[in-house]
Design a protein around this motif. Structure first.
Motif, PDB file in Angstrom:
ATOM      1  N   THR A 170      23.831  44.397  31.141  1.00  0.00           N
ATOM      2  CA  THR A 170      25.149  44.539  30.506  1.00  0.00           C
ATOM      3  C   THR A 170      25.316  43.394  29.519  1.00  0.00           C
ATOM      4  O   THR A 170      25.007  42.239  29.843  1.00  0.00           O
ATOM      5  CB  THR A 170      26.266  44.501  31.574  1.00  0.00           C
ATOM      6  OG1 THR A 170      26.062  45.580  32.480  1.00  0.00           O
ATOM      7  CG2 THR A 170      27.646  44.649  30.927  1.00  0.00           C
ATOM      8  N   ASN A 213      21.972  44.191  35.569  1.00  0.00           N
ATOM      9  CA  ASN A 213      22.999  44.850  36.376  1.00  0.00           C
ATOM     10  C   ASN A 213      22.902  44.449  37.843  1.00  0.00           C
ATOM     11  O   ASN A 213      23.904  44.410  38.545  1.00  0.00           O
ATOM     12  CB  ASN A 213      22.890  46.372  36.246  1.00  0.00           C
ATOM     13  CG  ASN A 213      23.251  46.819  34.838  1.00  0.00           C
ATOM     14  OD1 ASN A 213      24.002  46.133  34.135  1.00  0.00           O
ATOM     15  ND2 ASN A 213      22.709  47.943  34.413  1.00  0.00           N
ATOM     16  N   ASN A 254      26.779  39.475  37.108  1.00  0.00           N
ATOM     17  CA  ASN A 254      27.413  40.567  36.380  1.00  0.00           C
ATOM     18  C   ASN A 254      28.825  40.856  36.901  1.00  0.00           C
ATOM     19  O   ASN A 254      29.783  40.902  36.131  1.00  0.00           O
ATOM     20  CB  ASN A 254      26.522  41.787  36.546  1.00  0.00           C
ATOM     21  CG  ASN A 254      26.538  42.635  35.329  1.00  0.00           C
ATOM     22  OD1 ASN A 254      26.882  42.197  34.253  1.00  0.00           O
ATOM     23  ND2 ASN A 254      26.188  43.881  35.519  1.00  0.00           N
TER      24      ASN A 254
END
Ligand code: FAD
Ligand code: NAD
Length: 164
Positions: free
Chosen positions: A127, A55, A60
Motif C-alpha cells: 500500500t 500489506n 500498514n
C-alpha cells in the motif's frame, strides 16, 4: 518476470534507508517502527512523500489507525538500527526516539519528516501511503545506503557538507 528477478533488478537501484514510525498517542508504548527503502519524494508544492508498505506488515494497519507517520533517513553508522527495525536483529538498547510534532523519530538520523497521511493507494501486495510533510529537520553527514541487498556507507569525498 519472477519475484527473484524483480529483487535482483531493483536491488541494483541504490537507495537510502529509512525507519518509518507511527504512534497512536504520545505514549512511547504505542510506537511502532519498521525499516523501509521504498520511500520517495513526490511533490514540492504541496510537500508530499510516499512510503510503500507490504500489506502483511504490521506497520500498514498502524499507519491507517494513526493517520500520521514519521520518516527518519538513516546515517551511515545506523545499520544496526535498520536491521533491528527489519526484524533481522533484536537490539532494543540502540533504540532512542525523539518526539517532534507529536511524531516519534529516531535519534541520530540525518533527516526527520513528520507527515500526515493524505492518501493510501492499494498497489499489488503493498500500500502506498502518501504523506504531507508538516515539518522537517535535517543535518549534514554520511547516509546509509542499500544496494544489492547489502548496506554501505557513502563517504562524500573531499567535502564536509553534501552541497559544500
Ligand atoms: P515487526 O516485524 O513486528 O517490527 C519490525 C521490528 O521493529 C521488530 O524487530 C520490532 O521489535 C521492532 N520494533 C517495532 N516497534 C518498536 C519500538 N517501538 N521499539 C523498539 N523496537 C520496535 N518492507 C516494506 O514493506 N517496505 C519497504 O520499503 C521495506 N524496505 C526494507 C528495506 C530494507 C533495507 C530492509 C532490510 C527491509 C525492508 N522492508 C520493507 C522489510 C520490513 O522492514 C520488515 O518486513 C519488517 O519486519 C516489517 O515490520 P512490521 O511492521 O511487520 O513489524
Ligand atoms: P532484497 O535483495 O530482497 O532487495 C532488493 C530490492 O528488491 C529492494 O531494494 C526492493 O527494491 C526489492 N524488494 C525486495 N523485497 C521486496 C518486496 N517484498 N516487495 C517489493 N520489493 C521488494 O534484499 P534483502 O536483503 O533480501 O531484504 C531483506 C528483507 O527485506 C526481505 O524479506 C525483503 O523482501 C525485505 N524488503 C522489502 C522491501 C519492500 O517491501 N519494498 C524492500 C527491501 C527489502
Amino acid at each position: 518476470v519472477t519475484p527473484l528477478h524483480m529483487r535482483k533488478a531493483l536491488g541494483r537501484f541504490a537507495s537510502g534507508v529509512t525507519i518509518v514510525t507511527t504512534a497512536e498517542s504520545e505514549d512511547e508504548a504505542s510506537v511502532h517502527g519498521m525499516t523501509a527503502n521504498a520511500f520517495t519524494s513526490v511533490s514540492l508544492d504541496p510537500p508530499l512523500v510516499l512510503v510503500s508498505i507490504a500489506n502483511r506488515a504490521k506497520m500498514n494497519e498502524r499507519i491507517r489507525e494513526a493517520g500520521r507517520y514519521g520518516v527518519s533517513i538513516l546515517a551511515g553508522d545506523q545499520e544496526p538500527l535498520s536491521l533491528h527495525f527489519a526484524g533481522a536483529a533484536n537490539q532494543p538498547d540502540l533504540v532512542r526516539f525523539v518526539w517532534r510534532k507529536g511524531v516519534p523519530l529516531l535519534e541520530g538520523a540525518l533527516v526527520h519528516l513528520a507527515c500526515t497521511v493524505v492518501d493510501s493507494h492499494p498497489a499489488g501486495d503493498h500500500t502506498l501511503h502518501v504523506g504531507r510533510v508538516e515539518r522537517l529537520w535535517y543535518d549534514d553527514g554520511h547516509p546509509l545506503v542499500f544496494y544489492t541487498g547489502t548496506f554501505r556507507s557513502l563517504e562524500l569525498q573531499g567535502r564536509d557538507e553534501p552541497w559544500g
